[in-house]
Write an enzyme that holds these catalytic residues in place. Structure first.
Site, PDB file in Angstrom:
ATOM      1  N   LYS A 227       0.861  -1.180   0.000  1.00 35.00           N
ATOM      2  CA  LYS A 227       0.000   0.000   0.000  1.00 35.00           C
ATOM      3  C   LYS A 227       0.897   1.230   0.000  1.00 35.00           C
ATOM      4  CE  LYS A 227      -3.501   2.466   2.597  1.00 35.00           C
ATOM      5  NZ  LYS A 227      -4.516   2.397   3.642  1.00 35.00           N
TER       6      LYS A 227
ATOM      7  N   ARG B  71     -10.687  10.061   1.746  1.00 41.29           N
ATOM      8  CA  ARG B  71     -10.602  10.707   3.058  1.00 41.29           C
ATOM      9  C   ARG B  71     -11.783  11.639   3.284  1.00 41.29           C
ATOM     10  NH1 ARG B  71      -3.971  11.155   2.946  1.00 41.29           N
ATOM     11  NH2 ARG B  71      -3.683   8.894   2.905  1.00 41.29           N
TER      12      ARG B  71
ATOM     13  N   ARG C  98       1.099  10.140   5.858  1.00 37.30           N
ATOM     14  CA  ARG C  98       1.252   8.714   6.132  1.00 37.30           C
ATOM     15  C   ARG C  98       2.533   8.131   5.517  1.00 37.30           C
ATOM     16  NH1 ARG C  98      -3.898   8.790   7.872  1.00 37.30           N
ATOM     17  NH2 ARG C  98      -5.713   8.566   6.532  1.00 37.30           N
TER      18      ARG C  98
ATOM     19  N   GLU D  91       7.578  -6.746   1.460  1.00 35.79           N
ATOM     20  CA  GLU D  91       6.390  -6.562   2.302  1.00 35.79           C
ATOM     21  C   GLU D  91       5.406  -7.720   2.101  1.00 35.79           C
ATOM     22  OE1 GLU D  91       5.816  -4.269   4.525  1.00 35.79           O
ATOM     23  OE2 GLU D  91       6.985  -2.478   4.019  1.00 35.79           O
TER      24      GLU D  91
ATOM     25  N   LYS E 291      -2.061  -1.468  -3.900  1.00 33.81           N
ATOM     26  CA  LYS E 291      -2.947  -0.305  -3.858  1.00 33.81           C
ATOM     27  C   LYS E 291      -2.125   0.971  -3.914  1.00 33.81           C
ATOM     28  CE  LYS E 291      -5.923   2.016  -0.635  1.00 33.81           C
ATOM     29  NZ  LYS E 291      -6.293   2.179   0.709  1.00 33.81           N
TER      30      LYS E 291
ATOM     31  N   SER F 221     -10.098   5.603  -4.733  1.00 36.48           N
ATOM     32  CA  SER F 221     -11.020   6.733  -4.866  1.00 36.48           C
ATOM     33  C   SER F 221     -10.558   7.763  -5.892  1.00 36.48           C
ATOM     34  CB  SER F 221     -11.205   7.387  -3.499  1.00 36.48           C
ATOM     35  OG  SER F 221      -9.956   7.818  -2.976  1.00 36.48           O
TER      36      SER F 221
ATOM     37  N   TYR G 125     -15.024   1.220  -6.873  1.00 34.37           N
ATOM     38  CA  TYR G 125     -16.278   1.955  -6.681  1.00 34.37           C
ATOM     39  C   TYR G 125     -17.165   1.838  -7.919  1.00 34.37           C
ATOM     40  CZ  TYR G 125     -13.424   3.527  -2.873  1.00 34.37           C
ATOM     41  OH  TYR G 125     -12.615   3.520  -1.769  1.00 34.37           O
TER      42      TYR G 125
HETATM   43  C1  PBG Z   1      -7.154   3.246   5.462  1.00 32.14           C
HETATM   44  C2  PBG Z   1      -7.583   3.180   4.046  1.00 32.14           C
HETATM   45  C3  PBG Z   1      -7.463   4.174   3.081  1.00 32.14           C
HETATM   46  C4  PBG Z   1      -8.004   3.654   1.899  1.00 32.14           C
HETATM   47  C5  PBG Z   1      -8.457   2.377   2.174  1.00 32.14           C
HETATM   48  N1  PBG Z   1      -8.162   2.088   3.518  1.00 32.14           N
HETATM   49  C6  PBG Z   1      -6.975   5.577   3.210  1.00 32.14           C
HETATM   50  C7  PBG Z   1      -5.592   5.863   3.519  1.00 32.14           C
HETATM   51  O1  PBG Z   1      -4.733   4.995   3.684  1.00 32.14           O
HETATM   52  O2  PBG Z   1      -5.297   7.047   3.642  1.00 32.14           O
HETATM   53  C8  PBG Z   1      -8.080   4.383   0.594  1.00 32.14           C
HETATM   54  C9  PBG Z   1      -9.006   3.806  -0.433  1.00 32.14           C
HETATM   55  C10 PBG Z   1      -9.310   4.716  -1.560  1.00 32.14           C
HETATM   56  O3  PBG Z   1      -8.681   5.761  -1.777  1.00 32.14           O
HETATM   57  O4  PBG Z   1     -10.249   4.381  -2.287  1.00 32.14           O
HETATM   58  N2  PBG Z   1      -8.149   2.791   6.333  1.00 32.14           N
END
Ligand code: PBG
Length: 327
Positions: A198, A208, A220, A236, A251, A277, A316
């Site tokens: 990730k 968010r 992050r 990882e 991701k 997203s 989505y």
């Molecule tokens: C963290 C989480 C995130 C997403 C899924 N799980 C946000 C992040 O790490 O900041 C993002 C998914 C997306 O952008 O569609 N709980």
């Protein structure tokens, strides 16, 4: 002078030939629909940066899950937006927490027709929006305190009926801690989908908004992966599998197709790609302006993620694509 026609050209002449000769296909079975459920609202609330996506009430969530199951999409992943947030994210593992309530309700609604995946993280539940417990002195996320919380969350999600828990916080040892806690609680059949590779991505911006979890300070980058790296993704992922991950994820997906391909090549467990997203929002925004055909681009994105090697895609677009595939 005439040139011989190439084989590939002969095999793409008609739609049926293309279907027959196609290496990759996208089917409803490849889709996972992410859903947001919010506590304390009376009606679903649209997410401005994600047209077509809403924060659900428990009731609208149930209806949406029914529709998704009827379309034969195999799975949903749930994200909760609690009414109350604090430093430890206490609502994340509350027995009557928003996701725990949703899991029980969806199980009652759909039985085993849908795989219920619960995102296991703290950012939606903490008042500072970080994915873990923040050390008061260093202001860094405390890895070991955080994985204890993830383990507690996983157990309550499994108690509530989750088939799969999906730790998304990129903490070291999170998969092992969750597996041990699930087994100790008797949840030996609950599977783990690890967000193994990730990346710290600007493409999570709209999420968010949807999950109301933008960090109130910092970012992050110290716990999520650096976009410059791909070999690290294999490290990882190997560690997550060794700790007991049943499935792994890369991701975001589109900007990281090389990583999906490398992970696919190196490991035999199911690999997921998350069309996140921001990837969704870009397609929607351009389509709204008439700048491209959003439906066609969406299908092309998802097919590309499969071609790179993903076995399934969190997107989505799941419901809309399933409706098109059935049409
Ligand atoms: C963290 C989480 C995130 C997403 C899924 N799980 C946000 C992040 O790490 O900041 C993002 C998914 C997306 O952008 O569609 N709980």
């Amino acid at each position: 002078m005439s040139f011989p026609q190439r084989r590939s050209r002969r095999l793409r002449r008609t739609p049926a030939l293309r279907r027959l000769a196609g290496e990759t296909s996208l089917t409803v079975d490849d889709l996972v629909a992410p859903l947001f459920v919010k506590e304390g609202i009376d009606a679903p609330e649209p997410v401005a940066s994600m047209p077509g996506v809403v924060q659900h009430t428990q009731e609208s969530l149930r209806k949406e899950a029914r529709a998704i199951a009827d379309l034969r999409i195999p799975a949903v992943i749930l994200f909760g937006v609690p009414a109350f947030k604090d430093g430890t994210g206490s609502q994340a593992d509350a027995r009557d927490g928003v996701v725990q309530v949703a899991l029980r309700s969806l199980r009652e609604e759909v039985g085993d027709d849908l795989v219920l995946i619960a995102d296991d993280c703290l950012d939606e539940y903490t008042d500072h929006g970080h994915c873990g417990i923040v050390d008061p002195v260093s202001h860094e996320v405390d890895n070991d305190a955080t994985i204890e919380r993830y383990a507690e969350i996983a157990v309550t999600q499994a108690d509530a009926g989750a088939d799969i828990v999906a730790p998304s916080g990129m903490m070291d040892g999170q998969v092992g801690a969750i597996r041990a806690a699930l087994d100790a609680a008797g949840h030996t059949t609950t599977a783990i989908l690890a967000y193994s590779a990730k990346y710290a991505s600007a493409l999570y911006g709209p999420f968010r908004d949807a999950a109301e979890c933008a960090p109130s300070f910092g970012d992050r980058r110290a716990y999520q992966m650096d976009a410059a790296n791909s070999r690290e993704a294999l490290d990882e992922t190997a560690l997550d599998i060794a700790e007991g991950a049943d499935m792994v994820m890369v991701k975001p997906a589109l900007a990281y197709l090389d990583v999906i391909a490398a992970v696919r090549d190196a490991f035999d467990v199911p690999v997921a790609g998350y069309h996140v997203s921001g990837e969704y929002a870009m397609v929607k925004a351009a389509a709204e302006r008439g700048w491209l055909d959003g439906d066609a681009v969406g299908l092309e994105h998802l097919l590309a993620i499969k071609r790179a090697g993903a076995d399934f895609v969190l997107t989505y677009l799941a419901r809309a694509v399933a409706e098109r595939l059935h049409a």
